[in-house]
Design a protein around this motif. Structure first.
Motif, PDB file in Angstrom:
ATOM      1  N   ALA A 158       0.828  -1.211   0.000  1.00 31.83           N
ATOM      2  CA  ALA A 158       0.000   0.000   0.000  1.00 31.83           C
ATOM      3  C   ALA A 158       0.863   1.263   0.000  1.00 31.83           C
ATOM      4  O   ALA A 158       0.593   2.205  -0.753  1.00 31.83           O
ATOM      5  N   GLY A 159       1.896   1.282   0.825  1.00 29.72           N
ATOM      6  CA  GLY A 159       2.769   2.449   0.865  1.00 29.72           C
ATOM      7  C   GLY A 159       3.470   2.678  -0.457  1.00 29.72           C
ATOM      8  O   GLY A 159       3.572   3.819  -0.939  1.00 29.72           O
ATOM      9  N   THR A 160       3.935   1.622  -1.055  1.00 29.37           N
ATOM     10  CA  THR A 160       4.635   1.740  -2.338  1.00 29.37           C
ATOM     11  C   THR A 160       3.670   2.131  -3.446  1.00 29.37           C
ATOM     12  O   THR A 160       4.028   2.892  -4.351  1.00 29.37           O
ATOM     13  N   LEU A 161       2.443   1.661  -3.366  1.00 25.66           N
ATOM     14  CA  LEU A 161       1.451   1.993  -4.385  1.00 25.66           C
ATOM     15  C   LEU A 161       1.147   3.494  -4.414  1.00 25.66           C
ATOM     16  O   LEU A 161       0.879   4.050  -5.484  1.00 25.66           O
ATOM     17  N   LEU A 162       1.234   4.159  -3.267  1.00 26.50           N
ATOM     18  CA  LEU A 162       1.056   5.615  -3.250  1.00 26.50           C
ATOM     19  C   LEU A 162       2.023   6.282  -4.220  1.00 26.50           C
ATOM     20  O   LEU A 162       1.668   7.210  -4.937  1.00 26.50           O
ATOM     21  N   PHE A 163       3.253   5.784  -4.240  1.00 27.04           N
ATOM     22  CA  PHE A 163       4.276   6.378  -5.090  1.00 27.04           C
ATOM     23  C   PHE A 163       4.171   5.883  -6.534  1.00 27.04           C
ATOM     24  O   PHE A 163       4.383   6.655  -7.469  1.00 27.04           O
ATOM     25  N   SER A 164       3.818   4.624  -6.723  1.00 26.28           N
ATOM     26  CA  SER A 164       3.619   4.116  -8.090  1.00 26.28           C
ATOM     27  C   SER A 164       2.589   4.963  -8.817  1.00 26.28           C
ATOM     28  O   SER A 164       2.804   5.385  -9.960  1.00 26.28           O
ATOM     29  N   PHE A 165       1.487   5.213  -8.149  1.00 33.48           N
ATOM     30  CA  PHE A 165       0.420   5.993  -8.770  1.00 33.48           C
ATOM     31  C   PHE A 165       0.883   7.421  -9.034  1.00 33.48           C
ATOM     32  O   PHE A 165       0.544   8.018 -10.055  1.00 33.48           O
ATOM     33  N   THR A 166       1.697   7.976  -8.126  1.00 30.77           N
ATOM     34  CA  THR A 166       2.243   9.322  -8.329  1.00 30.77           C
ATOM     35  C   THR A 166       2.984   9.396  -9.659  1.00 30.77           C
ATOM     36  O   THR A 166       2.746  10.298 -10.469  1.00 30.77           O
ATOM     37  N   TYR A 167       3.889   8.456  -9.896  1.00 33.77           N
ATOM     38  CA  TYR A 167       4.726   8.528 -11.101  1.00 33.77           C
ATOM     39  C   TYR A 167       3.935   8.211 -12.362  1.00 33.77           C
ATOM     40  O   TYR A 167       4.193   8.803 -13.413  1.00 33.77           O
TER      41      TYR A 167
END
Length: 174
Positions: free
Chosen positions: A67-76
């Protein structure tokens, strides 16, 4: 592969894309080129998320890690889409960045409680950066574009170094 080494692999690219995005905010780089690097980084981190979320016990990842990493995946992925389409109005993305900042603060606290002081510090650094994106884009404070660009590039270097250390097995640093 451990969660930290896998995270490090992703963070190496995150650091690189943050550095490039910081330069882009300062007026260096073409939208199309920035889009490519953001799509690549978003894709890599999204694959890590899928592996952690659905790869079973072999990944050592958790839903929290994913979930934490997905926040950044979606950002990029969102930055890549906006850059490739030449989107001018970034307010919606800015408000998403505010959400990420608000999520990163308690995440840093939880990571700190687990004993990884360095990773907790990264989460809080990212919270500050995403809060700056919220102010710049969501609240449309164009006057801070250059300082936010510089801060983004610096956070990119810090993130890339941390990611490199993680991927190489030298994390946590003691």
């Amino acid at each position: 592969m451990s969660v930290i080494t896998t995270l490090g692999m992703g963070l190496l690219f995150v650091g690189g894309v943050l550095f490039v995005n910081g330069l882009w905010l300062r007026g260096t780089g073409a939208d199309e080129d920035v889009a490519v690097f953001n799509f690549l980084t978003g894709g890599i981190t999204f694959l890590i998320v899928l592996w952690w979320a659905f790869g079973g016990d072999a990944t050592n990842g958790t839903a929290f890690d994913a979930a934490g990493t997905l926040l950044f995946s979606f950002t990029y992925l969102w930055i890549g889409a906006n850059a490739s389409r030449g989107v001018e109005d970034q307010r919606s993305f800015g408000f998403y960045c505010g959400f990420v900042a608000c999520t990163a603060i308690p995440t840093g606290f939880l990571v700190f409680q687990s004993g990884d002081v360095g990773l907790a510090g990264l989460w809080w650094l990212w919270a500050a950066l995403w809060a700056a994106f919220f102010v710049l884009l969501g609240l449309e404070r164009d006057g801070i574009t250059a300082p936010v660009g510089s801060f983004t590039a610096i956070v990119g270097v810090v993130t890339a170094v941390a990611g490199y250390l993680m991927a190489a097995g030298f994390w946590p640093v003691v």
